[in-house]
Design a protein around this motif. Structure first.
Motif, PDB file in Angstrom:
ATOM      1  N   PRO A 251       0.830  -1.217   0.000  1.00 12.17           N
ATOM      2  CA  PRO A 251       0.000   0.000   0.000  1.00 12.17           C
ATOM      3  C   PRO A 251       0.862   1.264   0.000  1.00 12.17           C
ATOM      4  O   PRO A 251       1.778   1.384   0.824  1.00 12.17           O
ATOM      5  N   THR A 252       0.569   2.208  -0.885  1.00 17.70           N
ATOM      6  CA  THR A 252       1.320   3.472  -0.934  1.00 17.70           C
ATOM      7  C   THR A 252       0.374   4.634  -1.252  1.00 17.70           C
ATOM      8  O   THR A 252      -0.736   4.424  -1.727  1.00 17.70           O
ATOM      9  N   MET A 253       0.886   5.842  -1.014  1.00 16.21           N
ATOM     10  CA  MET A 253       0.156   7.034  -1.449  1.00 16.21           C
ATOM     11  C   MET A 253       0.829   7.631  -2.688  1.00 16.21           C
ATOM     12  O   MET A 253       0.607   8.802  -3.013  1.00 16.21           O
ATOM     13  N   GLY A 254       1.661   6.833  -3.374  1.00 14.87           N
ATOM     14  CA  GLY A 254       2.257   7.306  -4.619  1.00 14.87           C
ATOM     15  C   GLY A 254       3.437   8.233  -4.399  1.00 14.87           C
ATOM     16  O   GLY A 254       3.968   8.344  -3.301  1.00 14.87           O
TER      17      GLY A 254
ATOM     18  N   HIS B  48       9.414   6.540  -4.194  1.00 15.95           N
ATOM     19  CA  HIS B  48      10.866   6.725  -4.107  1.00 15.95           C
ATOM     20  C   HIS B  48      11.493   5.398  -3.719  1.00 15.95           C
ATOM     21  O   HIS B  48      10.791   4.369  -3.657  1.00 15.95           O
TER      22      HIS B  48
ATOM     23  N   GLY C 247      12.367   4.181  -0.947  1.00 13.07           N
ATOM     24  CA  GLY C 247      11.753   3.529   0.210  1.00 13.07           C
ATOM     25  C   GLY C 247      10.630   2.607  -0.248  1.00 13.07           C
ATOM     26  O   GLY C 247      10.579   1.421   0.112  1.00 13.07           O
TER      27      GLY C 247
ATOM     28  N   SER D  43      11.902  -0.421  -2.167  1.00 18.28           N
ATOM     29  CA  SER D  43      12.448  -1.536  -1.378  1.00 18.28           C
ATOM     30  C   SER D  43      11.324  -2.487  -0.948  1.00 18.28           C
ATOM     31  O   SER D  43      11.506  -3.697  -0.889  1.00 18.28           O
TER      32      SER D  43
ATOM     33  N   TYR E 185      -0.311  17.367  -1.536  1.00 17.64           N
ATOM     34  CA  TYR E 185       0.499  16.145  -1.495  1.00 17.64           C
ATOM     35  C   TYR E 185       0.981  15.815  -2.917  1.00 17.64           C
ATOM     36  O   TYR E 185       0.189  15.808  -3.860  1.00 17.64           O
TER      37      TYR E 185
ATOM     38  N   TYR F  41       3.194  -5.401   2.830  1.00 17.02           N
ATOM     39  CA  TYR F  41       4.517  -4.837   3.134  1.00 17.02           C
ATOM     40  C   TYR F  41       4.396  -3.382   3.591  1.00 17.02           C
ATOM     41  O   TYR F  41       3.771  -2.554   2.913  1.00 17.02           O
ATOM     42  N   PHE F  42       5.021  -3.086   4.740  1.00 19.38           N
ATOM     43  CA  PHE F  42       4.981  -1.732   5.313  1.00 19.38           C
ATOM     44  C   PHE F  42       6.376  -1.347   5.778  1.00 19.38           C
ATOM     45  O   PHE F  42       7.160  -2.210   6.193  1.00 19.38           O
TER      46      PHE F  42
ATOM     47  N   LYS G 279       9.751   3.062   8.594  1.00 16.94           N
ATOM     48  CA  LYS G 279       9.760   4.533   8.601  1.00 16.94           C
ATOM     49  C   LYS G 279       8.521   5.056   9.341  1.00 16.94           C
ATOM     50  O   LYS G 279       8.586   6.016  10.074  1.00 16.94           O
ATOM     51  N   ASP G 280       7.375   4.403   9.076  1.00 16.20           N
ATOM     52  CA  ASP G 280       6.141   4.756   9.768  1.00 16.20           C
ATOM     53  C   ASP G 280       5.909   3.696  10.847  1.00 16.20           C
ATOM     54  O   ASP G 280       5.019   2.855  10.743  1.00 16.20           O
TER      55      ASP G 280
ATOM     56  N   GLN H  45       2.520   3.360  12.585  1.00 12.60           N
ATOM     57  CA  GLN H  45       1.563   2.792  11.625  1.00 12.60           C
ATOM     58  C   GLN H  45       1.737   1.276  11.538  1.00 12.60           C
ATOM     59  O   GLN H  45       0.757   0.519  11.582  1.00 12.60           O
TER      60      GLN H  45
ATOM     61  N   PRO I 299      12.998  -2.275   6.487  1.00 18.59           N
ATOM     62  CA  PRO I 299      13.828  -1.222   7.086  1.00 18.59           C
ATOM     63  C   PRO I 299      13.695   0.151   6.418  1.00 18.59           C
ATOM     64  O   PRO I 299      13.305   0.235   5.248  1.00 18.59           O
ATOM     65  N   ILE I 300      14.074   1.176   7.163  1.00 18.84           N
ATOM     66  CA  ILE I 300      14.024   2.562   6.642  1.00 18.84           C
ATOM     67  C   ILE I 300      15.115   2.748   5.593  1.00 18.84           C
ATOM     68  O   ILE I 300      16.277   2.437   5.838  1.00 18.84           O
ATOM     69  N   ILE I 301      14.728   3.263   4.448  1.00 19.52           N
ATOM     70  CA  ILE I 301      15.712   3.602   3.405  1.00 19.52           C
ATOM     71  C   ILE I 301      16.004   5.097   3.525  1.00 19.52           C
ATOM     72  O   ILE I 301      15.083   5.923   3.615  1.00 19.52           O
TER      73      ILE I 301
HETATM   74  P1  AMP Z   1       3.425   6.371   1.923  1.00 15.53           P
HETATM   75  O1  AMP Z   1       3.333   6.420   0.430  1.00 15.53           O
HETATM   76  O2  AMP Z   1       4.224   7.488   2.517  1.00 15.53           O
HETATM   77  O3  AMP Z   1       2.085   6.162   2.585  1.00 15.53           O
HETATM   78  O4  AMP Z   1       4.285   5.069   2.256  1.00 15.53           O
HETATM   79  C1  AMP Z   1       3.891   3.803   1.773  1.00 15.53           C
HETATM   80  C2  AMP Z   1       4.729   2.769   2.458  1.00 15.53           C
HETATM   81  O5  AMP Z   1       6.107   2.991   2.166  1.00 15.53           O
HETATM   82  C3  AMP Z   1       4.589   2.781   3.988  1.00 15.53           C
HETATM   83  O6  AMP Z   1       4.551   1.451   4.476  1.00 15.53           O
HETATM   84  C4  AMP Z   1       5.849   3.498   4.415  1.00 15.53           C
HETATM   85  O7  AMP Z   1       6.269   3.150   5.722  1.00 15.53           O
HETATM   86  C5  AMP Z   1       6.839   3.015   3.381  1.00 15.53           C
HETATM   87  N1  AMP Z   1       7.969   3.946   3.294  1.00 15.53           N
HETATM   88  C6  AMP Z   1       7.909   5.280   3.075  1.00 15.53           C
HETATM   89  N2  AMP Z   1       9.142   5.828   3.141  1.00 15.53           N
HETATM   90  C7  AMP Z   1       9.992   4.808   3.428  1.00 15.53           C
HETATM   91  C8  AMP Z   1      11.396   4.725   3.633  1.00 15.53           C
HETATM   92  N3  AMP Z   1      12.189   5.799   3.578  1.00 15.53           N
HETATM   93  N4  AMP Z   1      11.944   3.513   3.906  1.00 15.53           N
HETATM   94  C9  AMP Z   1      11.143   2.421   3.982  1.00 15.53           C
HETATM   95  N5  AMP Z   1       9.808   2.426   3.789  1.00 15.53           N
HETATM   96  C10 AMP Z   1       9.242   3.606   3.521  1.00 15.53           C
END
Ligand code: AMP
Length: 279
Positions: free
Chosen positions: A28-31, A34, A36, A39, A71, A144-145, A148-149, A152, A173-175
């Motif tokens: 799941p993403t908000m688009g 990048h 992160g 990965s 956004y 997959y999440f 970073k959050d 959440q 992991p956080i990228i």
């Molecule tokens: P978002 O689009 O910001 O809602 O993020 C979608 C997913 O990508 C969420 O599970 C975030 O935790 C993950 N995510 C966002 N930034 C990073 C990052 N720098 N490293 C790893 N996962 C990330």
């Protein structure tokens, strides 16, 4: 790769794959994707037959004064990236196809009341609602999440347990950028000067990690981290906290696994970062 816009076409595709016995992974993403996000998609590609990426700026997780309209969005670039990473479907619905007012919400109260939930009171209710809907639409085996959050991720794990979703939640992991800044779609809001100032978050994370590894007390760790951030004139702390990794409640002594998390305004942009420490 197929682009789906509606719940029905997404469900029809998935049903066919499920009939063939294929495993489904969801990211799941908000688009405005990048590295992160990439990965998560790569890991999902390795572990599942079918990879579904959802790309949806979810209105219900934004408060009335937050950046829903501003956004960043770039669906063409997102779909090219997903295709290059071997995704099978990118689900890109319109808000009107996801929500019909009035609609039901899902919320996980206690974990949502601390850290980011204090400043963003409706945020996690919106997140739990949209993620539940995505789980019901895509019926993934794994989702997959990013760490970073971290709050959440903890809330989603609790939701899956409490509501008996038969889905494995995979935390990734956080990228970071080379200089340490955690990658975020919101980094694009930063001016050149703010981008430099934003490094105080990852500097505080590093210092906090060092101190906790050496056995410092929670308050000493947090004081040091706050000092590092407060030394940066463009930064304003929302919170810097140490909480129990499972229930997100404050801890004073590091005797169980903890999450050390922060939200900091750099100018008008609110950035988050964190690290986990396992005892
Ligand atoms: P978002 O689009 O910001 O809602 O993020 C979608 C997913 O990508 C969420 O599970 C975030 O935790 C993950 N995510 C966002 N930034 C990073 C990052 N720098 N490293 C790893 N996962 C990330």
């Amino acid at each position: 790769m197929q682009v789906t816009k509606t719940v029905k076409e997404t469900r029809d595709l998935i049903k066919n794959w499920k009939r063939e016995g294929k495993t489904i992974g969801l990211v799941p993403t908000m688009g405005f994707l990048h590295e992160g996000h990439a990965s998560l998609i790569k890991r999902c590609r390795e572990e599942n037959d079918i990879v579904v990426v959802s790309d949806f700026v979810n209105p219900t997780q934004f408060g009335p004064t937050e950046d829903l309209e501003a956004y960043p969005r770039d669906f063409k670039r997102d779909s090219e990236l997903c295709e290059s990473l071997g995704a099978d479907v990118i689900f890109h619905p319109e808000p009107k196809d996801m929500y019909h007012d009035p609609h039901a919400f899902v919320s996980i109260d206690t974990l949502s009341d601390t850290l980011c939930g204090k400043t963003r009171p409706i945020h996690f209710k919106g997140v739990c609602t949209v993620v539940s809907k995505l789980f019901n639409i895509v019926t993934p085996d794994r989702a997959y999440f990013g760490q970073k959050d971290a709050q959440q991720l903890a809330i989603i794990r609790k939701m899956v347990q409490d509501l008996n979703f038969d889905i494995q939640i995979v935390g990734c992991p956080i990228i970071r950028e080379e200089d340490g800044l955690a990658k975020s779609s919101r980094n694009t809001y930063l001016s050149e000067e703010e981008r430099k100032a934003a490094l105080c978050l990852s500097r505080a994370v590093k210092a906090g990690q060092n101190m906790i590894c050496k056995g410092s007390k929670a308050e000493e760790v947090l004081t040091k981290m706050r000092e590092i951030i407060e030394a940066e004139p463009l930064a304003k702390i929302d919170y810097v906290s140490m909480v129990d990794a499972l229930d997100m409640q404050s801890v004073e002594i590091v005797e169980k696994d903890v999450l050390v998390a922060m939200a900091v305004y750099i100018g008008k942009t609110r950035l988050i970062d964190n690290f986990s420490y396992e005892v």
